[in-house]
Design a protein around this motif. Sequence first.
Motif, short mmCIF file in Angstrom:
data_model
loop_
_atom_site.label_atom_id
_atom_site.label_comp_id
_atom_site.label_asym_id
_atom_site.label_seq_id
_atom_site.Cartn_x
_atom_site.Cartn_y
_atom_site.Cartn_z
N SER A 6 2.73 3.70 -2.42
CA SER A 6 3.56 4.26 -1.39
C SER A 6 4.74 3.48 -1.13
N PRO A 7 5.99 4.04 -0.54
CA PRO A 7 6.99 3.26 -0.12
C PRO A 7 6.63 2.24 0.78
N ILE A 8 7.44 1.07 0.84
CA ILE A 8 7.14 0.13 1.80
C ILE A 8 7.16 0.56 3.23
N SER A 9 8.05 1.68 3.51
CA SER A 9 8.16 2.27 4.86
C SER A 9 6.91 2.85 5.48
N ASP A 10 5.96 3.19 4.32
CA ASP A 10 4.72 3.85 5.02
C ASP A 10 3.40 3.04 5.06
N LEU A 11 3.81 1.78 5.03
CA LEU A 11 2.75 0.68 5.14
C LEU A 11 2.36 0.87 6.64
N PRO A 12 1.04 0.14 7.05
CA PRO A 12 0.89 -0.02 8.21
C PRO A 12 1.79 -0.94 9.37
N PRO A 13 2.41 -0.50 10.39
CA PRO A 13 3.27 -1.39 10.95
C PRO A 13 2.70 -2.82 11.59
N GLY A 97 -2.30 9.24 6.75
CA GLY A 97 -2.85 8.90 7.93
C GLY A 97 -4.24 9.50 8.12
N GLN A 98 -4.71 10.34 7.33
CA GLN A 98 -6.16 10.58 7.42
C GLN A 98 -7.07 10.07 6.02
N PRO A 99 -8.32 9.95 6.52
CA PRO A 99 -9.14 9.53 5.48
C PRO A 99 -9.42 10.31 4.56
N LEU A 100 -9.93 10.02 3.13
CA LEU A 100 -10.28 10.89 1.99
C LEU A 100 -11.43 11.54 2.33
N ALA A 126 -19.37 15.82 0.47
CA ALA A 126 -20.43 14.90 0.64
C ALA A 126 -20.27 13.58 1.05
N ARG A 127 -21.34 12.85 1.53
CA ARG A 127 -21.05 11.54 1.90
C ARG A 127 -21.55 10.54 0.84
N PRO A 128 -20.70 9.69 0.50
CA PRO A 128 -21.32 8.84 -0.87
C PRO A 128 -22.09 7.87 -0.14
N ASP A 129 -23.06 7.25 -1.05
CA ASP A 129 -24.05 6.19 -0.93
C ASP A 129 -23.34 4.99 -1.41
N LEU A 130 -22.27 4.91 -2.30
CA LEU A 130 -21.26 3.90 -2.59
C LEU A 130 -20.18 4.22 -3.01
N VAL A 131 -19.21 3.51 -2.76
CA VAL A 131 -17.66 4.07 -3.12
C VAL A 131 -17.11 2.85 -3.94
N PHE A 132 -16.60 3.53 -4.99
CA PHE A 132 -15.89 2.61 -6.11
C PHE A 132 -14.58 2.51 -5.52
N VAL A 133 -14.00 1.37 -5.31
CA VAL A 133 -12.68 1.64 -4.59
C VAL A 133 -11.63 0.98 -5.62
N PRO A 134 -10.60 1.57 -6.15
CA PRO A 134 -9.70 1.22 -7.08
C PRO A 134 -8.75 -0.04 -6.46
N LEU A 135 -8.12 -0.84 -7.43
CA LEU A 135 -7.25 -1.89 -6.89
C LEU A 135 -6.17 -2.07 -7.94
N LEU A 136 -5.19 -2.63 -7.40
CA LEU A 136 -4.00 -3.13 -8.49
C LEU A 136 -4.38 -4.54 -8.49
N GLY A 137 -4.81 -5.41 -7.65
CA GLY A 137 -5.12 -7.02 -7.64
C GLY A 137 -6.22 -7.17 -6.80
N GLY A 146 -4.14 -2.95 -2.69
CA GLY A 146 -4.35 -1.59 -3.16
C GLY A 146 -2.91 -0.85 -3.20
N TYR A 147 -2.92 0.39 -3.37
CA TYR A 147 -1.60 1.14 -3.71
C TYR A 147 -0.54 1.01 -2.44
N GLY A 148 -0.95 0.95 -1.42
CA GLY A 148 0.17 0.67 -0.21
C GLY A 148 -0.07 1.98 0.79
N GLY A 149 -0.88 2.63 0.37
CA GLY A 149 -0.94 3.90 1.27
C GLY A 149 -2.13 3.71 2.46
N GLY A 150 -2.79 3.00 2.37
CA GLY A 150 -4.01 2.71 3.42
C GLY A 150 -5.20 3.75 3.31
#
Length: 198
Positions: A6-13, A97-100, A126-137, A146-150
């Motif tokens: 996401s653009p820098i302007s969309d990051l949390p304040p 601004g909303q969760p996945l 459905a609710r997961p029992d384990l979540v694989f979380v992607p990352l850039l670093g 992450g990608y910056g969208g939160g």
Amino acid sequence: MVAPHSPISDLPPSDPPALVAAKAELRRHLRGVRMAAPEAGAALCRRMREHVRAVLTPGRCVAAVWPLPGEVDLRGLCASLHGDGYGVLLPRTPPRGQPLSFHRWSPEATMCSGRFGTVHPDGEVARPDLVFVPLLGFDRRGFRLGYGGGYYDRTLAELPGVPAVGFGLSAQEVPAVPVGPYDVPLPVIVTERDVIRV
């Protein structure tokens, strides 16, 4: 598949400008690193499957991601986990601004177009029992860039007690991810080489 950077302007304040800039610069660098090593993806998927089988019994639900261009391709992992008897969930990307939300996937699932070029299955939520979380670093403290969208920050906050497991290539490891007061480390990160437990 997750929303792209996401653009820098969309990051949390909450992040001060210097931290925003440091994260943006690291994202630019790591995007190239991730795309430079596609051959490690199969080894990463094998290790992720081994991790699931070690910590969850069949019948439980695992949240993965469908790949965007340049991301590690987890489609083979999804098929393997489904064949092992696990429920496989893939995220639908909502407005900012909303969760996945996570939707059931099977090899026969109809895939629907989503935001930012993503796709998700036309399956029940459905609710997961384990979540694989992607990352850039990531670093050895468990912090991820992450990608910056939160999206995952918001999502994991609404899934207390659900294990979150970062995944990425070993080449994406950095000495220290820039972190702010609201960044929370992951307890486990899986790479094609090892499982890092924080």
